[in-house]
Write a protein that holds these residues in place. Structure first.
Motif, PDB file in Angstrom:
ATOM      1  N   VAL A 233      40.454  20.213  11.161  1.00 51.80           N
ATOM      2  CA  VAL A 233      39.168  20.853  11.462  1.00 51.80           C
ATOM      3  C   VAL A 233      38.324  20.011  12.420  1.00 51.80           C
ATOM      4  O   VAL A 233      37.856  20.526  13.441  1.00 51.80           O
ATOM      5  N   PRO A 234      38.091  18.722  12.156  1.00 54.38           N
ATOM      6  CA  PRO A 234      37.271  17.949  13.106  1.00 54.38           C
ATOM      7  C   PRO A 234      37.875  17.832  14.500  1.00 54.38           C
ATOM      8  O   PRO A 234      37.150  17.844  15.492  1.00 54.38           O
ATOM      9  N   ILE A 235      39.202  17.734  14.621  1.00 56.70           N
ATOM     10  CA  ILE A 235      39.798  17.666  15.949  1.00 56.70           C
ATOM     11  C   ILE A 235      39.632  18.992  16.674  1.00 56.70           C
ATOM     12  O   ILE A 235      39.334  19.034  17.880  1.00 56.70           O
ATOM     13  N   SER A 236      39.786  20.103  15.961  1.00 55.45           N
ATOM     14  CA  SER A 236      39.567  21.412  16.580  1.00 55.45           C
ATOM     15  C   SER A 236      38.134  21.541  17.059  1.00 55.45           C
ATOM     16  O   SER A 236      37.873  22.041  18.167  1.00 55.45           O
ATOM     17  N   GLN A 237      37.192  21.091  16.262  1.00 54.89           N
ATOM     18  CA  GLN A 237      35.779  21.133  16.663  1.00 54.89           C
ATOM     19  C   GLN A 237      35.506  20.195  17.828  1.00 54.89           C
ATOM     20  O   GLN A 237      34.713  20.517  18.726  1.00 54.89           O
ATOM     21  N   TYR A 238      36.164  19.053  17.825  1.00 51.98           N
ATOM     22  CA  TYR A 238      36.057  18.124  18.957  1.00 51.98           C
ATOM     23  C   TYR A 238      36.534  18.790  20.240  1.00 51.98           C
ATOM     24  O   TYR A 238      35.870  18.715  21.285  1.00 51.98           O
ATOM     25  N   VAL A 239      37.676  19.459  20.177  1.00 54.02           N
ATOM     26  CA  VAL A 239      38.240  20.127  21.345  1.00 54.02           C
ATOM     27  C   VAL A 239      37.311  21.232  21.840  1.00 54.02           C
ATOM     28  O   VAL A 239      37.002  21.328  23.031  1.00 54.02           O
ATOM     29  N   GLU A 240      36.840  22.055  20.941  1.00 55.16           N
ATOM     30  CA  GLU A 240      36.015  23.209  21.332  1.00 55.16           C
ATOM     31  C   GLU A 240      34.606  22.815  21.763  1.00 55.16           C
ATOM     32  O   GLU A 240      33.918  23.604  22.419  1.00 55.16           O
ATOM     33  N   SER A 241      34.185  21.599  21.422  1.00 56.59           N
ATOM     34  CA  SER A 241      32.875  21.101  21.865  1.00 56.59           C
ATOM     35  C   SER A 241      32.948  20.383  23.198  1.00 56.59           C
ATOM     36  O   SER A 241      31.916  19.970  23.742  1.00 56.59           O
ATOM     37  N   ASN A 242      34.139  20.233  23.740  1.00 56.17           N
ATOM     38  CA  ASN A 242      34.317  19.500  24.988  1.00 56.17           C
ATOM     39  C   ASN A 242      33.451  20.030  26.120  1.00 56.17           C
ATOM     40  O   ASN A 242      32.836  19.233  26.855  1.00 56.17           O
ATOM     41  N   PRO A 243      33.335  21.351  26.324  1.00 52.86           N
ATOM     42  CA  PRO A 243      32.485  21.846  27.416  1.00 52.86           C
ATOM     43  C   PRO A 243      31.015  21.479  27.248  1.00 52.86           C
ATOM     44  O   PRO A 243      30.302  21.306  28.243  1.00 52.86           O
ATOM     45  N   VAL A 244      30.566  21.334  26.007  1.00 56.93           N
ATOM     46  CA  VAL A 244      29.175  20.937  25.762  1.00 56.93           C
ATOM     47  C   VAL A 244      28.986  19.472  26.123  1.00 56.93           C
ATOM     48  O   VAL A 244      28.027  19.105  26.814  1.00 56.93           O
ATOM     49  N   ARG A 245      29.904  18.614  25.676  1.00 51.65           N
ATOM     50  CA  ARG A 245      29.804  17.190  26.007  1.00 51.65           C
ATOM     51  C   ARG A 245      29.891  16.957  27.514  1.00 51.65           C
ATOM     52  O   ARG A 245      29.289  16.023  28.041  1.00 51.65           O
ATOM     53  N   ALA A 246      30.628  17.832  28.214  1.00 52.10           N
ATOM     54  CA  ALA A 246      30.765  17.700  29.666  1.00 52.10           C
ATOM     55  C   ALA A 246      29.580  18.287  30.422  1.00 52.10           C
ATOM     56  O   ALA A 246      29.511  18.163  31.652  1.00 52.10           O
ATOM     57  N   GLY A 247      28.649  18.911  29.705  1.00 53.80           N
ATOM     58  CA  GLY A 247      27.466  19.475  30.352  1.00 53.80           C
ATOM     59  C   GLY A 247      27.705  20.799  31.050  1.00 53.80           C
ATOM     60  O   GLY A 247      26.876  21.234  31.853  1.00 53.80           O
ATOM     61  N   LEU A 248      28.807  21.473  30.724  1.00 55.16           N
ATOM     62  CA  LEU A 248      29.110  22.749  31.376  1.00 55.16           C
ATOM     63  C   LEU A 248      28.348  23.906  30.744  1.00 55.16           C
ATOM     64  O   LEU A 248      28.033  24.889  31.419  1.00 55.16           O
ATOM     65  N   VAL A 249      28.101  23.816  29.429  1.00 57.15           N
ATOM     66  CA  VAL A 249      27.402  24.868  28.697  1.00 57.15           C
ATOM     67  C   VAL A 249      26.496  24.223  27.657  1.00 57.15           C
ATOM     68  O   VAL A 249      26.632  23.033  27.351  1.00 57.15           O
ATOM     69  N   ALA A 250      25.608  25.029  27.092  1.00 60.51           N
ATOM     70  CA  ALA A 250      24.695  24.517  26.069  1.00 60.51           C
ATOM     71  C   ALA A 250      25.301  24.571  24.674  1.00 60.51           C
ATOM     72  O   ALA A 250      24.900  23.810  23.787  1.00 60.51           O
ATOM     73  N   ALA A 251      26.244  25.483  24.456  1.00 64.02           N
ATOM     74  CA  ALA A 251      26.842  25.657  23.137  1.00 64.02           C
ATOM     75  C   ALA A 251      28.297  26.074  23.302  1.00 64.02           C
ATOM     76  O   ALA A 251      28.651  26.712  24.301  1.00 64.02           O
ATOM     77  N   PRO A 252      29.156  25.748  22.324  1.00 66.85           N
ATOM     78  CA  PRO A 252      30.571  26.133  22.439  1.00 66.85           C
ATOM     79  C   PRO A 252      30.774  27.629  22.651  1.00 66.85           C
ATOM     80  O   PRO A 252      31.706  28.032  23.349  1.00 66.85           O
ATOM     81  N   ALA A 253      29.917  28.439  22.066  1.00 65.60           N
ATOM     82  CA  ALA A 253      30.056  29.890  22.197  1.00 65.60           C
ATOM     83  C   ALA A 253      29.850  30.371  23.629  1.00 65.60           C
ATOM     84  O   ALA A 253      30.263  31.487  23.976  1.00 65.60           O
ATOM     85  N   ASP A 254      29.230  29.542  24.460  1.00 61.15           N
ATOM     86  CA  ASP A 254      28.946  29.939  25.840  1.00 61.15           C
ATOM     87  C   ASP A 254      30.140  29.722  26.775  1.00 61.15           C
ATOM     88  O   ASP A 254      30.082  30.112  27.946  1.00 61.15           O
ATOM     89  N   TYR A 255      31.188  29.101  26.273  1.00 62.68           N
ATOM     90  CA  TYR A 255      32.343  28.776  27.122  1.00 62.68           C
ATOM     91  C   TYR A 255      33.486  29.728  26.812  1.00 62.68           C
ATOM     92  O   TYR A 255      33.918  29.850  25.663  1.00 62.68           O
ATOM     93  N   ALA A 256      33.982  30.392  27.832  1.00 61.07           N
ATOM     94  CA  ALA A 256      34.977  31.459  27.628  1.00 61.07           C
ATOM     95  C   ALA A 256      36.376  30.949  27.349  1.00 61.07           C
ATOM     96  O   ALA A 256      37.164  31.637  26.679  1.00 61.07           O
ATOM     97  N   TRP A 257      36.721  29.751  27.845  1.00 57.74           N
ATOM     98  CA  TRP A 257      38.124  29.328  27.843  1.00 57.74           C
ATOM     99  C   TRP A 257      38.425  28.322  26.749  1.00 57.74           C
ATOM    100  O   TRP A 257      38.915  27.219  26.995  1.00 57.74           O
ATOM    101  N   SER A 258      38.121  28.693  25.528  1.00 57.81           N
ATOM    102  CA  SER A 258      38.471  27.870  24.373  1.00 57.81           C
ATOM    103  C   SER A 258      38.751  28.772  23.181  1.00 57.81           C
ATOM    104  O   SER A 258      38.531  29.986  23.231  1.00 57.81           O
ATOM    105  N   SER A 259      39.201  28.154  22.106  1.00 57.84           N
ATOM    106  CA  SER A 259      39.518  28.880  20.875  1.00 57.84           C
ATOM    107  C   SER A 259      38.314  29.032  19.965  1.00 57.84           C
ATOM    108  O   SER A 259      38.450  29.536  18.841  1.00 57.84           O
ATOM    109  N   PHE A 260      37.125  28.642  20.426  1.00 60.11           N
ATOM    110  CA  PHE A 260      35.946  28.686  19.561  1.00 60.11           C
ATOM    111  C   PHE A 260      35.714  30.074  18.998  1.00 60.11           C
ATOM    112  O   PHE A 260      35.472  30.244  17.796  1.00 60.11           O
ATOM    113  N   ALA A 261      35.752  31.093  19.827  1.00 61.60           N
ATOM    114  CA  ALA A 261      35.458  32.448  19.363  1.00 61.60           C
ATOM    115  C   ALA A 261      36.445  32.880  18.277  1.00 61.60           C
ATOM    116  O   ALA A 261      36.068  33.530  17.295  1.00 61.60           O
TER     117      ALA A 261
END
Length: 238
Positions: free
Chosen positions: A115-143
């Motif tokens: 679970v934490p590694i999956s959350q780490y992966v799906e939060s990557n766009p937020v840490r990179a400053g591409l989006v404000a929240a994981p839900a805002d990024y289309a190309w991940s398994s977050f949804a």
């Protein structure tokens, strides 16, 4: 120095990273993302791997997946790499390498880290400053993992399913984990074990892996640690 063999245990998940050469961009247009996404799905089916989480970033990708054969991940990554490089070079009229050498990977204890590694992966766009929240990024398994959206790439792991009795309960529990940033110590541990190809788990888990693969699963204690009183006491050398 010769490269150490990879840790591979069929049925045990791994966190895999593949970067663009010199961290160059590998994904530009929506069509690029779709092509890579489709090839990942085709490779997972062809080489008997189940994907639990992923993110496709402009200059790298992360996969959390379980292989069910000894060479499943290696063949999957080779397949993805070969087809995507051909596509990319043709599309952008270029030649030469695209990837930063070998992919990096860590085998991990799913009970503690799926679970934490999956959350780490799906939060990557937020840490990179591409989006404000994981839900805002289309190309991940977050949804898929957090809301139950359909994603043919994703197969829930048993560790994810233990979050709750129903899909809704599991998704709610999973989403709750995004309420605050991941612990910095955990972030460092995930990055270090993946980049250095060590196993991620407690000492008992690492020992089990060592017994099955006949090589060390974690780095040796540093010299200073080995000379400490705590070390001598723990190892009976006081």
């Amino acid at each position: 120095m010769a490269r150490l063999p990879r840790f591979v245990l069929p049925g045990v998940p791994q966190h895999v990273i593949q970067r663009g050469n010199n961290r160059q961009q590998i994904l530009f247009k929506e069509e690029d993302y779709w092509f890579l996404w489709e090839k990942i799905g085709a490779a997972a089916e062809k080489f008997d791997c189940k994907i639990h989480a992923y993110v496709l970033m402009p200059n790298h990708l992360h996969l959390v997946l379980t292989p069910f054969s000894q060479d499943g991940i290696g063949k999957l990554m080779q397949y993805i790499g070969r087809y995507y490089v051909q596509y990319f070079n043709n599309r952008y009229d270029r030649t030469g390498t695209l990837w930063e050498g070998r992919y990096r990977a860590t085998l991990f204890d799913p009970a503690a880290f799926l679970v934490p590694i999956s959350q780490y992966v799906e939060s990557n766009p937020v840490r990179a400053g591409l989006v404000a929240a994981p839900a805002d990024y289309a190309w991940s398994s977050f949804a898929a993992n957090a809301t139950g959206a359909e994603d043919p790439l994703i197969t829930p792991h048993a560790a994810f399913e233990r979050l709750g009795r129903s899909p809704k309960t599991r998704q709610t529990a999973y989403l709750k984990g995004f309420g605050k940033p991941l612990d910095e110590a955990l972030l460092t541990r995930i990055r270090d074990t993946t980049n250095k190809a060590w196993v991620l788990g407690d000492p008992a888990f690492c020992t089990q892996v060592e017994e099955r693969v006949s090589r060390r699963a974690s780095p040796r204690p540093r010299g200073g640690d080995r000379r400490s009183a705590a070390y001598r006491e723990a190892t009976g050398r006081a």
